[in-house]
Design a protein around this motif. Structure first.
Motif, short mmCIF file in Angstrom:
data_model
loop_
_atom_site.label_atom_id
_atom_site.label_comp_id
_atom_site.label_asym_id
_atom_site.label_seq_id
_atom_site.Cartn_x
_atom_site.Cartn_y
_atom_site.Cartn_z
N CYS A 78 4.78 -59.76 -29.65
CA CYS A 78 5.19 -58.78 -30.64
C CYS A 78 5.89 -57.62 -29.94
O CYS A 78 5.36 -57.07 -28.97
CB CYS A 78 3.96 -58.26 -31.41
N VAL A 80 8.89 -54.30 -31.01
CA VAL A 80 9.81 -53.71 -31.99
C VAL A 80 11.26 -53.75 -31.49
O VAL A 80 12.18 -53.44 -32.24
CB VAL A 80 9.42 -52.25 -32.30
N ASP A 81 11.44 -54.11 -30.22
CA ASP A 81 12.77 -54.11 -29.60
C ASP A 81 13.07 -55.52 -29.06
O ASP A 81 12.48 -55.95 -28.07
CB ASP A 81 12.80 -53.09 -28.46
N ASP A 82 13.98 -56.21 -29.71
CA ASP A 82 14.31 -57.58 -29.31
C ASP A 82 14.84 -57.64 -27.88
O ASP A 82 14.65 -58.64 -27.18
CB ASP A 82 15.35 -58.18 -30.25
N LYS A 99 7.72 -58.67 -34.96
CA LYS A 99 8.11 -57.29 -34.66
C LYS A 99 7.01 -56.30 -35.05
O LYS A 99 6.84 -55.28 -34.40
CB LYS A 99 9.42 -56.92 -35.38
N ASP A 222 13.60 -51.85 -34.33
CA ASP A 222 13.11 -51.37 -35.62
C ASP A 222 12.58 -49.97 -35.37
O ASP A 222 11.45 -49.79 -34.91
CB ASP A 222 12.01 -52.29 -36.15
#
Length: 490
Positions: A78, A80-82, A99, A222
């Protein structure tokens, strides 16, 4: 197609009970497991299924270390930043990717045993607490939390939910801190009355104003999830993935970043509890014509914090001096002109009534001063070492999770929250002093200038009740207010 059953912490205990019962019944006819499964075989019940919250940077290296233990499977990722997650997703292609950590916990909670948390400091507590409430073992990067209150809540939750916990200060598993303990316990340097701790951090921007210019968040991030508990703000360039450390909304400055690595050694060697007093000076705020300004959103460029503790017997005081931003303590007379102090940029010096001892970052390279004493002084090895030293920190936690909450392995962990929580509170107490140093109030009756009620005073700390008793304005930093929609469970 027959659905494969996933081994979780819940059914592992049932398997262990059945396995033990069958073994007793079979008596001397037990066949060794390695014969059945081949050399190196590890039964499913002896593997840890891990979910990683924070898959890039330090999270990436943490997950790799768990996997290298030979007993952990990385099943979920997990981030939030690919961009940050890319290498871990490539390294563990079978791991399902999310995410939002809340979605991962809700949908996959039955399918893993433990969670690794390696995200910006301001989200550690909510992520670790959510996992513990589900009965998951947790490994959390240092500092354990952003606030003192959060550290206390996680410490209590580990006991309440009976989960195996470890903070990511790997030096606590190293040989150095154990050598320091053996010297001190043997009375080699007498009673320690002062400790000097220093770091060359920050190596990121601090002591500056929040950027006035905003920017669109990169499409891979995100931003709302990245903010998490922090106040709503627009994205600014280069805040992620590294420079958040210098901003109080997200990070804990140089002290929070390195304190758990450096203060851990004196905290453990001297058996310290809560500090009783704190005072500081900082470099961010200059007076006179060249002053840089007032930057309450940012940690200072450099600071010197003094924390006072009672010793184990409660009779004498111990002063701990923390210095960052390039400030260093006076060089010991016992150290030769060409002998390095600490590791150069970082280190710890213990000053005792009968001598001194010193170590580097992570408690490494423990030595007595003068260095000639290291050949003269011989002490018995009385404290068991962790296999692999600091590198064994990860495997130690994996094996403790597999063994269970009340196991010998869990009881011998280097940095469970019962230790890491109070240590983190001590580190964050230093930050409380730093943030209180320049609390401003406009002078009454519209007079020009400001009052600086926090400057020049000593904060008196009631550790059990988490309260400054002589300067109430400082208590606003013990527990922050989360952004609406985010809350810390209990």
């Amino acid at each position: 197609m027959k659905k494969k059953k996933i081994i979780t912490a819940e059914n592992r205990s049932r398997r262990s009970f059945l396995k033990n019962s069958l073994a007793i019944a079979a008596g001397f006819y037990i066949i060794p497991r390695h014969v059945l499964g081949g050399r190196g075989f590890i039964a499913p019940s002896d593997r840890l299924i891990v979910a990683g919250i924070g898959a890039g940077g330090k999270g990436e290296s943490d997950l790799n270390e768990f996997f290298k233990s030979g007993k952990a499977d990385i099943a979920f990722l997990c981030d939030v930043d690919d961009r940050q997650a890319a290498k871990s997703r490539e390294r563990f292609p079978k791991a399902k990717y999310y995410k939002d950590f809340r979605e991962m916990l809700e949908k996959e909670g039955k399918n893993f045993d433990a969670v690794s948390v390696s995200t910006p400091d301001h989200n550690h507590a909510i992520q670790a607490m959510a996992a513990m409430q589900m009965g998951k073992h947790v490994y959390v990067q240092k500092p354990l939390t952003h606030d003192i209150y959060e550290a206390r809540m996680l410490t209590e939750a580990a006991l309440k939910y009976k989960v195996v916990t470890q903070m990511g200060n790997q030096g606590s598993s190293g040989d150095g801190v154990r050598q320091l303990m053996e010297w001190y316990n043997a009375g080699v340097i007498g009673h320690v009355h002062d400790v000097h701790v220093w770091t060359d951090r920050p190596v990121w921007p601090q002591g500056i104003a929040w950027p006035a210019k905003t920017a669109p968040a990169p499409s891979e991030i995100d931003w709302n999830l990245w903010l998490g508990t922090a106040p709503q703000k627009d994205y600014v360039e280069n805040i992620a993935p590294f420079n958040w450390r210098g901003w109080w909304d997200y990070g804990t400055g140089a002290l929070g970043d390195m304190g758990c690595h450096l203060i851990e050694a004196p905290f453990r060697v001297l058996g310290l509890g809560y500090p009783t007093e704190a005072a500081c000076s900082v470099s961010s705020y200059y007076t006179g014509p060249f002053r840089r300004g007032y930057f309450p959103e940012s940690a200072p460029a450099a600071s010197h914090v003094t924390l006072k503790f009672n010793d184990k017997k409660g009779k004498d005081h111990i002063n701990m001096h923390w210095m960052d931003g390039g400030i260093q303590p006076e060089r010991p007379d016992e150290l030769g002109a060409n002998e390095q102090m600490g590791d150069g940029g970082n280190g710890v010096i213990f000053v005792g009534t009968k001598g001194k001892m010193m170590c580097d970052t992570y408690g490494a390279n423990a030595r007595l001063l003068p260095l000639s004493r290291n050949k003269e002084v011989k002490t018995r090895l009385t404290i068991a070492r962790v296999p692999g030293g600091a590198n064994g920190h990860y495997k130690q936690w994996v094996e403790a999770c597999i063994a269970g909450y009340n196991s010998k392995e869990a009881n011998n962990l280097s940095s469970p929250f019962s230790i890491a929580g109070p240590l983190t509170e001590t580190v964050l107490m230093g930050n409380l002093a730093i943030r209180s140093y320049d609390v401003r109030k406009i002078k009454p009756n519209g007079a020009a200038g400001f009052d600086y009620p926090g400057r020049g005073i000593k904060l008196l700390w009631d550790g059990p009740n988490m309260k400054i008793t002589n300067f109430d304005d400082a208590n606003q930093f013990v527990k922050r207010t989360y952004r609406e929609g985010w809350a810390l469970g209990k």
